[in-house]
Motif scaffolding. Sequence first.
Motif, short mmCIF file in Angstrom:
data_model
loop_
_atom_site.label_atom_id
_atom_site.label_comp_id
_atom_site.label_asym_id
_atom_site.label_seq_id
_atom_site.Cartn_x
_atom_site.Cartn_y
_atom_site.Cartn_z
N LEU A 56 -3.15 5.89 -12.81
CA LEU A 56 -2.76 4.96 -11.75
C LEU A 56 -3.49 3.62 -11.82
O LEU A 56 -3.22 2.74 -11.01
N VAL A 109 0.83 -1.21 0.00
CA VAL A 109 0.00 0.00 0.00
C VAL A 109 0.86 1.26 0.00
O VAL A 109 0.48 2.27 -0.57
N TYR A 112 -2.19 -3.84 -7.33
CA TYR A 112 -2.31 -3.87 -5.87
C TYR A 112 -3.51 -4.72 -5.44
O TYR A 112 -3.40 -5.56 -4.53
N VAL A 141 -1.45 0.37 -11.54
CA VAL A 141 -0.87 0.19 -10.20
C VAL A 141 -1.96 -0.26 -9.23
O VAL A 141 -1.75 -1.18 -8.43
N LEU A 142 -3.13 0.36 -9.32
CA LEU A 142 -4.24 -0.01 -8.44
C LEU A 142 -4.72 -1.44 -8.72
O LEU A 142 -5.00 -2.20 -7.79
N ASP A 146 4.60 -3.97 -7.78
CA ASP A 146 4.96 -2.60 -8.15
C ASP A 146 5.55 -2.56 -9.56
O ASP A 146 5.18 -1.70 -10.37
N GLU A 168 3.47 1.67 -1.67
CA GLU A 168 3.93 1.88 -3.04
C GLU A 168 2.90 2.63 -3.88
O GLU A 168 3.22 3.10 -4.97
N LEU A 169 1.66 2.75 -3.38
CA LEU A 169 0.65 3.51 -4.10
C LEU A 169 0.93 5.00 -3.91
O LEU A 169 0.95 5.49 -2.79
N LYS A 170 1.15 5.70 -5.00
CA LYS A 170 1.47 7.12 -4.94
C LYS A 170 0.21 7.96 -5.16
O LYS A 170 -0.57 7.70 -6.08
#
Length: 196
Positions: free
Chosen positions: A39, A22, A46, A42-43, A93, A24-26
Amino acid sequence: MHKGRLEAFSDGVIAIIITIMVLELKVPHTDNIAGLKPLWPVLMSYMLSFIYVGIYWNNHHHMLFAVEKINGTVLWANLHLLFWLSLIPFVTDWMGENHFTKWPVVLYGIVLIMNAIAYTILAAILMKREGKESKLSRAFGRDRKSKLCVLIYAVAIGSAFITTTISLMLYLLVAIIWFIPDIRIERILAGNEESE
């Protein structure tokens, strides 16, 4: 040896793995919902990995619930599983940041297949220690589900060289297979076994 410390240590490592993922989520640098659009890979990475880690945590809990005592071999097999689980944040990631390109998706699959193998090794060691008539051995049975999933992972890894979309769908399929609880295992662990 009592299993309590193993359970507590494993729970702590799994909690850290989820925390690393979590982190690593920007956060987007805008207050507009459209700022989330770039994003999405990435989401999605995740969410898939969170489900996988959750499945491993849940199954690990059930497996250890069914055993009485552990030994040094079990500790090492458990560490082997935790090692492969600890690589999930890295491959998650890398896959998300690179929008599901070939090599990140291949490495993600390799880590998933190694997690499955490590889990199978841990289960086999525990079943051997507990005996053929133990609750754990009866709950696992022939473990067709694990064998099928290792095969699906292998196909998914190979498919990434053609199209990563198939690979991702197969990774999702395995998550769905494991997300659906095995009622037989619950019955056996609860002591409400029925003859099949």
